[in-house]
Enzyme design. Structure first.
Site, PDB file in Angstrom:
ATOM      1  N   SER A  98     -56.829 -26.904  -9.601  1.00 20.52           N
ATOM      2  CA  SER A  98     -57.398 -25.566  -9.766  1.00 20.52           C
ATOM      3  C   SER A  98     -58.727 -25.505  -9.024  1.00 20.52           C
ATOM      4  O   SER A  98     -59.646 -26.268  -9.318  1.00 20.52           O
ATOM      5  CB  SER A  98     -57.625 -25.292 -11.251  1.00 20.52           C
ATOM      6  OG  SER A  98     -58.554 -24.236 -11.401  1.00 20.52           O
TER       7      SER A  98
ATOM      8  N   HIS B 254     -53.669 -24.068  -7.392  1.00 18.41           N
ATOM      9  CA  HIS B 254     -53.747 -23.063  -8.452  1.00 18.41           C
ATOM     10  C   HIS B 254     -55.014 -22.245  -8.242  1.00 18.41           C
ATOM     11  O   HIS B 254     -56.117 -22.787  -8.246  1.00 18.41           O
ATOM     12  CB  HIS B 254     -53.787 -23.804  -9.792  1.00 18.41           C
ATOM     13  CG  HIS B 254     -53.796 -22.954 -11.003  1.00 18.41           C
ATOM     14  ND1 HIS B 254     -52.657 -22.409 -11.552  1.00 18.41           N
ATOM     15  CD2 HIS B 254     -54.813 -22.565 -11.825  1.00 18.41           C
ATOM     16  CE1 HIS B 254     -52.968 -21.728 -12.643  1.00 18.41           C
ATOM     17  NE2 HIS B 254     -54.267 -21.799 -12.833  1.00 18.41           N
TER      18      HIS B 254
ATOM     19  N   ASP C 209     -57.223 -19.399  -9.791  1.00 21.20           N
ATOM     20  CA  ASP C 209     -57.517 -18.587 -10.977  1.00 21.20           C
ATOM     21  C   ASP C 209     -58.206 -17.300 -10.566  1.00 21.20           C
ATOM     22  O   ASP C 209     -59.087 -17.310  -9.702  1.00 21.20           O
ATOM     23  CB  ASP C 209     -58.448 -19.365 -11.917  1.00 21.20           C
ATOM     24  CG  ASP C 209     -57.735 -20.512 -12.603  1.00 21.20           C
ATOM     25  OD1 ASP C 209     -56.699 -20.265 -13.239  1.00 21.20           O
ATOM     26  OD2 ASP C 209     -58.206 -21.660 -12.493  1.00 21.20           O
TER      27      ASP C 209
ATOM     28  N   MET D 174     -60.122 -13.947 -12.419  1.00 21.66           N
ATOM     29  CA  MET D 174     -60.635 -13.459 -13.709  1.00 21.66           C
ATOM     30  C   MET D 174     -61.432 -12.178 -13.503  1.00 21.66           C
ATOM     31  O   MET D 174     -62.179 -12.068 -12.536  1.00 21.66           O
ATOM     32  CB  MET D 174     -61.551 -14.506 -14.337  1.00 21.66           C
ATOM     33  CG  MET D 174     -60.954 -15.898 -14.382  1.00 21.66           C
ATOM     34  SD  MET D 174     -62.012 -16.970 -15.341  1.00 21.66           S
ATOM     35  CE  MET D 174     -61.314 -18.559 -14.936  1.00 21.66           C
TER      36      MET D 174
ATOM     37  N   HIS E 259     -53.082 -17.346 -10.697  1.00 23.39           N
ATOM     38  CA  HIS E 259     -53.066 -17.157 -12.155  1.00 23.39           C
ATOM     39  C   HIS E 259     -54.016 -16.015 -12.488  1.00 23.39           C
ATOM     40  O   HIS E 259     -55.236 -16.184 -12.485  1.00 23.39           O
ATOM     41  CB  HIS E 259     -53.487 -18.481 -12.822  1.00 23.39           C
ATOM     42  CG  HIS E 259     -53.651 -18.382 -14.303  1.00 23.39           C
ATOM     43  ND1 HIS E 259     -54.400 -19.297 -15.026  1.00 23.39           N
ATOM     44  CD2 HIS E 259     -53.160 -17.501 -15.219  1.00 23.39           C
ATOM     45  CE1 HIS E 259     -54.370 -18.971 -16.307  1.00 23.39           C
ATOM     46  NE2 HIS E 259     -53.639 -17.883 -16.457  1.00 23.39           N
TER      47      HIS E 259
ATOM     48  N   MET F  67     -55.855 -13.801 -14.749  1.00 24.19           N
ATOM     49  CA  MET F  67     -56.371 -13.576 -16.101  1.00 24.19           C
ATOM     50  C   MET F  67     -57.098 -12.244 -16.065  1.00 24.19           C
ATOM     51  O   MET F  67     -58.335 -12.161 -16.106  1.00 24.19           O
ATOM     52  CB  MET F  67     -57.309 -14.734 -16.494  1.00 24.19           C
ATOM     53  CG  MET F  67     -56.555 -16.023 -16.776  1.00 24.19           C
ATOM     54  SD  MET F  67     -57.630 -17.468 -16.778  1.00 24.19           S
ATOM     55  CE  MET F  67     -57.613 -17.860 -15.046  1.00 24.19           C
TER      56      MET F  67
ATOM     57  N   MET G 152     -50.675 -21.792 -21.692  1.00 19.53           N
ATOM     58  CA  MET G 152     -52.087 -22.196 -21.667  1.00 19.53           C
ATOM     59  C   MET G 152     -52.319 -23.265 -22.727  1.00 19.53           C
ATOM     60  O   MET G 152     -51.914 -23.110 -23.887  1.00 19.53           O
ATOM     61  CB  MET G 152     -53.004 -20.998 -21.943  1.00 19.53           C
ATOM     62  CG  MET G 152     -53.069 -19.963 -20.835  1.00 19.53           C
ATOM     63  SD  MET G 152     -53.553 -20.608 -19.214  1.00 19.53           S
ATOM     64  CE  MET G 152     -55.196 -21.265 -19.544  1.00 19.53           C
TER      65      MET G 152
ATOM     66  N   GLY H  78     -60.276 -18.956 -19.418  1.00 18.37           N
ATOM     67  CA  GLY H  78     -61.595 -18.449 -19.047  1.00 18.37           C
ATOM     68  C   GLY H  78     -62.497 -19.446 -18.351  1.00 18.37           C
ATOM     69  O   GLY H  78     -63.294 -19.064 -17.512  1.00 18.37           O
TER      70      GLY H  78
ATOM     71  N   ASP I   2     -51.743 -25.450 -18.325  1.00 18.52           N
ATOM     72  CA  ASP I   2     -53.040 -25.224 -17.688  1.00 18.52           C
ATOM     73  C   ASP I   2     -54.136 -25.362 -18.731  1.00 18.52           C
ATOM     74  O   ASP I   2     -54.177 -24.605 -19.708  1.00 18.52           O
ATOM     75  CB  ASP I   2     -53.031 -23.811 -17.080  1.00 18.52           C
ATOM     76  CG  ASP I   2     -54.312 -23.460 -16.347  1.00 18.52           C
ATOM     77  OD1 ASP I   2     -55.175 -24.338 -16.169  1.00 18.52           O
ATOM     78  OD2 ASP I   2     -54.428 -22.281 -15.948  1.00 18.52           O
TER      79      ASP I   2
ATOM     80  N   GLY J  64     -57.274 -28.624 -19.701  1.00 21.63           N
ATOM     81  CA  GLY J  64     -57.469 -29.921 -20.335  1.00 21.63           C
ATOM     82  C   GLY J  64     -56.476 -30.995 -19.920  1.00 21.63           C
ATOM     83  O   GLY J  64     -56.303 -31.980 -20.646  1.00 21.63           O
TER      84      GLY J  64
ATOM     85  N   SER K 266     -60.897 -30.047 -13.598  1.00 16.28           N
ATOM     86  CA  SER K 266     -61.956 -31.062 -13.599  1.00 16.28           C
ATOM     87  C   SER K 266     -61.421 -32.477 -13.417  1.00 16.28           C
ATOM     88  O   SER K 266     -62.117 -33.321 -12.855  1.00 16.28           O
ATOM     89  CB  SER K 266     -62.818 -30.945 -14.856  1.00 16.28           C
ATOM     90  OG  SER K 266     -62.082 -30.442 -15.922  1.00 16.28           O
TER      91      SER K 266
HETATM   92  C1  DX5 Z   1     -58.866 -21.853 -17.330  1.00 15.80           C
HETATM   93  C2  DX5 Z   1     -58.162 -21.853 -16.004  1.00 15.80           C
HETATM   94  C3  DX5 Z   1     -57.792 -23.214 -15.557  1.00 15.80           C
HETATM   95  C4  DX5 Z   1     -58.951 -24.167 -15.354  1.00 15.80           C
HETATM   96  C5  DX5 Z   1     -58.465 -25.536 -15.711  1.00 15.80           C
HETATM   97  O1  DX5 Z   1     -58.806 -20.615 -17.907  1.00 15.80           O
HETATM   98  O2  DX5 Z   1     -56.978 -21.070 -16.072  1.00 15.80           O
HETATM   99  O3  DX5 Z   1     -56.938 -23.177 -14.415  1.00 15.80           O
HETATM  100  O4  DX5 Z   1     -59.465 -24.163 -14.055  1.00 15.80           O
HETATM  101  O5  DX5 Z   1     -59.526 -26.431 -15.695  1.00 15.80           O
HETATM  102  P1  DX5 Z   1     -59.430 -27.849 -16.440  1.00 15.80           P
HETATM  103  O6  DX5 Z   1     -58.301 -28.612 -15.807  1.00 15.80           O
HETATM  104  O7  DX5 Z   1     -60.763 -28.456 -16.164  1.00 15.80           O
HETATM  105  O8  DX5 Z   1     -59.176 -27.584 -17.891  1.00 15.80           O
HETATM  106 ZN    ZN Z   2     -55.446 -21.239 -14.497  1.00 19.38          ZN
END
Ligand code: DX5
Ligand code: ZN
Length: 222
Positions: free
Chosen positions: A10, A33, A35, A37, A66, A68, A137, A142, A175, A177, A198
């Site tokens: 991501s 990926h 994101d 938002m 993705h 959001m 999720m 977020g 997606d 953690g 991360s």
């Molecule tokens: C969170 C995003 C994820 C995020 C994941 O809302 O949709 O894609 O970047 O980051 P990690 O892998 O650090 O949880």
């Molecule tokens: Zn995501």
């Protein structure tokens, strides 16, 4: 046969000031990926269709966007037009998911549907035959860097069961953690596409982190 597990870094967790270099670091991932938002659906703001275009100018990887965002029916087609391979919207923010899936397919993209952690699978049960990706999720959407919600494991298992009972092709993506500590159980439960922010961008050696996650997932894929 179960397809090989896929790792999608991501870019939310990348150094945005050096995006081209950050895309080079993950060139041997299976997909990317992106994101998006809108500060309404989630309390954070990131990206837009032009980000997908920028990313595609610097990577050969397929991009899954993705979204959001609220009012996803209205905005999602622009991401297909920008070149995303899969456009994923949240079921909580999509008014007409059947119609949107048809539209994304007509534009040449795959259709994905995402669920917040507390949204039950029953919300999408009737839709599974019409989409290409189910995103469960495993954190509240977020932000990157949150901890994997263990309570999502039975939900992944149930989704896996539904998909195999109905003989569907769609992939189950998770997606949030995803790390070397959590990916094994998620793979065992039935996830096949793993977003990792991360865990990849926080590693000194991103290619090694990707390879390790992929190997751990493969060893635990049933
Ligand atoms: C969170 C995003 C994820 C995020 C994941 O809302 O949709 O894609 O970047 O980051 P990690 O892998 O650090 O949880
Ligand atoms: Zn995501």
């Amino acid at each position: 046969m179960t397809p090989a597990p896929a790792i999608h870094p991501s870019i939310l967790n990348a150094d945005q000031a050096h995006l081209a270099d950050e895309l080079d670091r993950v060139a041997d991932a299976d997909g990317l990926h992106v994101d998006i938002m809108d500060n309404h659906f989630v309390p954070n703001h990131f990206g837009g269709p032009s980000l997908v275009e920028t990313v595609l100018a610097h990577t050969a990887l397929p991009v899954d966007a993705h979204l959001m965002i609220e009012d996803a029916d209205r905005w999602a087609p622009a991401y297909a037009e920008a070149g995303a391979t899969i456009v994923t919207t949240h079921i909580e923010a999509t008014a007409a998911p059947f119609r949107l899936a048809d539209e994304l397919h007509r534009l040449g993209a795959g259709a994905g549907i995402a669920l917040r952690p507390t949204t039950p699978l029953s919300a999408v049960e009737h839709l599974l035959g019409r989409i290409d990706l189910l995103l469960l999720m495993t954190v509240e959407p977020g932000f990157g860097g949150q901890s994997f919600i263990e309570a999502m494991l039975p939900k992944i298992e149930r989704a896996r069961r539904l998909v195999s009972e109905e003989g569907l092709e769609l992939r189950i993506q998770i997606d949030g953690g995803v790390t070397a500590r959590t990916i094994e159980r998620a793979a065992e439960a039935g996830a096949g596409v793993f977003v990792a922010g991360s865990a990849v961008y926080g590693a000194d050696d991103a290619p090694a982190a990707i390879a390790r996650l992929r190997d751990l997932a493969a060893a635990h894929t049933r």
